[in-house]
Design a protein around this motif. Structure first.
Motif, mmCIF file in Angstrom:
data_model
loop_
_atom_site.group_PDB
_atom_site.id
_atom_site.type_symbol
_atom_site.label_atom_id
_atom_site.label_comp_id
_atom_site.label_asym_id
_atom_site.label_seq_id
_atom_site.Cartn_x
_atom_site.Cartn_y
_atom_site.Cartn_z
ATOM 1 N N GLY A 249 0.840 -1.188 0.000
ATOM 2 C CA GLY A 249 0.000 0.000 0.000
ATOM 3 C C GLY A 249 0.876 1.239 0.000
ATOM 4 N N PHE A 250 0.419 2.276 -0.679
ATOM 5 C CA PHE A 250 1.210 3.505 -0.705
ATOM 6 C C PHE A 250 0.294 4.699 -0.467
ATOM 7 N N ILE A 251 0.642 5.481 0.563
ATOM 8 C CA ILE A 251 -0.144 6.645 0.955
ATOM 9 C C ILE A 251 0.693 7.900 0.769
ATOM 10 N N GLY A 252 0.193 8.824 -0.059
ATOM 11 C CA GLY A 252 0.906 10.066 -0.360
ATOM 12 C C GLY A 252 1.460 10.016 -1.762
ATOM 13 N N HIS B 109 2.252 -5.657 -6.203
ATOM 14 C CA HIS B 109 0.877 -5.181 -6.407
ATOM 15 C C HIS B 109 0.671 -3.972 -5.490
ATOM 16 N N VAL B 110 0.339 -2.821 -6.052
ATOM 17 C CA VAL B 110 0.288 -1.582 -5.282
ATOM 18 C C VAL B 110 -1.143 -1.047 -5.217
ATOM 19 N N LEU C 282 -0.848 7.132 -12.048
ATOM 20 C CA LEU C 282 -0.441 5.862 -11.449
ATOM 21 C C LEU C 282 -1.498 4.784 -11.662
ATOM 22 N N LEU C 283 -2.761 5.173 -11.682
ATOM 23 C CA LEU C 283 -3.819 4.214 -12.011
ATOM 24 C C LEU C 283 -3.647 3.699 -13.429
ATOM 25 N N ASP D 87 -3.859 0.128 -7.987
ATOM 26 C CA ASP D 87 -5.246 0.110 -7.534
ATOM 27 C C ASP D 87 -5.489 1.293 -6.602
ATOM 28 N N TRP D 88 -6.765 1.664 -6.460
ATOM 29 C CA TRP D 88 -7.128 2.783 -5.601
ATOM 30 C C TRP D 88 -7.947 2.297 -4.415
#
Length: 402
Positions: free
Chosen positions: A4-7, A25-26, A39-40, A45-46
């Motif tokens: 997961g990536f935040i920011g 897988h992000v 990035l999508l 994924d969002w």
């Protein structure tokens, strides 16, 4: 690994593609969803909240502006802590106060979850060149587990020590980085004032023993036309890190005199209306204080933000106008008129701002004191028996913030 990536700001835009290219897988989230678009398109994924990011991930990474933002995404009602699995890891890559990082990490430990501090040292440029580095503090076994993912971001990954130690190291590194570039600017300004062509001076510095990676990609910003329209880190953002270092020094009883001096030059950039530019615009502050006309890097003499183009002084010191503070006028020199752009290359035009004495008894025989008044188009003599005190600049209020 499911990451997961935040920011998804400038650094996130560079990190996520590297993770995708490495086969991870992000799932991402950002406070302003529109930044996720590119990035999508690449396959990210969002998720609608940091909690949902954590639920979908074995490792959650975040890189946001400050400690308040980290606390919000980590511990808020829809924060990472409420969705992180028992065997998952949360690693914050932001640059924040070490004690703040430890407090947030303690909240994770209280519910049986793991948080690491994993600040990234580098810029979008060094990231693109695979020269960014990651430092990690916290649980060593958790570090060993996520190390392959971090190596996809930057090949230099170092375990620093217990919780907060990586943040401590990152603040120290950023102190050095800022002082180094301020010293570089000071050296080039000195050489140029003595007659050395600026481009020649920069080239000589980059070929000398003082050259460094950050000097290599940021030094050329001060050449004509070299300043990027979008800064790697503007004055306000870079000063945030310097203030972290100064506060650490105060709390620890560790002297940081070079950091304090460099911070004053960042203050000067705010006072000159340059805070929207990359922080190496400190070179412009040196040139202005040194009586050298013009602005570096932009290809233009007009680098002041509009609200700073409000000073007027005649040759005999009869007029001074400032919307924010007093300035000391030096006889025989004049600053720009509020009616025109900041263009001290014109005849007899030099912008000078220097500290004022604290009382009228500290005088300069041939000088004039000027105090703030409303703007006017007609010169008027105004003298003050107890002028305001200015510590080196016309204003200390930032014009931009991040």
């Amino acid at each position: 690994m499911r990451v997961g990536f935040i920011g998804l700001g400038d650094m996130g835009q560079g990190i996520v593609p590297r993770l995708l290219d490495a086969g991870h897988h992000v799932t991402g989230w950002n406070r302003t969803p529109e930044k996720a678009g590119p990035l999508l398109d690449l396959g990210m994924d969002w998720a609608d909240t940091p909690r949902e990011v954590a639920r979908a991930s074995e490792l959650v990474l975040s890189i946001v502006t400050d400690a308040g933002a980290v606390e919000a995404v980590a511990l808020g009602g829809d924060g990472v802590i409420s969705g992180l699995g028992q065997d998952a890891v949360y690693a914050d890559m932001s640059t924040i106060d070490p004690d703040a990082s430890r407090r947030i990490g303690s909240a994770f430990a209280e519910v049986g979850r793991v948080m690491l501090d994993a600040p990234l040292s580098g810029s979008p440029i060094s990231l693109q060149q695979s020269k960014a580095s990651v430092m990690v503090g916290g649980d060593r076994k958790a570090f060993d587990r996520i190390r392959p993912v971090l190596e996809a971001i930057g090949p230099a990954v170092t375990y620093i020590g217990p919780s907060g130690m990586a943040m401590q190291m990152k603040v120290a590194i950023n102190l050095c980085l800022i002082v180094e570039m301020v010293a570089f600017s000071e050296a080039v300004a000195l050489a140029e004032k003595g007659g050395v062509d600026r481009a020649v001076a920069v080239d000589a510095m980059l070929k000398s023993v003082v050259a460094s990676p950050v000097m290599g990609y940021r030094g050329p910003f001060i050449l004509e036309g070299g300043m990027p329209d979008k800064p790697l880190a503007d004055v306000t953002l870079q000063q945030k890190d310097m203030l972290l270092a100064l506060d650490l020094g105060r709390r620890q009883g560790s002297p940081v005199p070079l950091a304090a001096a460099a911070n004053e030059m960042l203050n000067a950039c705010h006072g000159l209306g340059l805070s929207h530019r990359d922080f190496v615009t400190v070179f412009d502050a040196y040139r202005t204080l040194g009586g050298v006309a013009g602005a570096a890097g932009s290809g233009s003499t007009d680098t002041m933000s509009p609200s700073r183009r409000d000073f007027a002084a005649t040759r005999d010191g009869s007029t001074c106008r400032s919307s924010s503070s007093s300035i000391r006028l030096v006889p025989g020199l004049r600053t720009c008129s509020s009616a025109g752009p900041f263009s001290p290359r014109g005849p007899d035009m030099t912008a000078i701002v220097i500290p004022m004495p604290t009382s009228s008894s500290s005088s300069f025989p041939d000088g004039a004191w000027c105090t703030p008044t409303s703007r006017t188009s007609r010169p008027e003599r105004e003298m003050s028996s107890s002028p305001d005190v200015v510590t080196g600049m016309a204003s200390t209020t930032p014009e931009t913030s991040t």
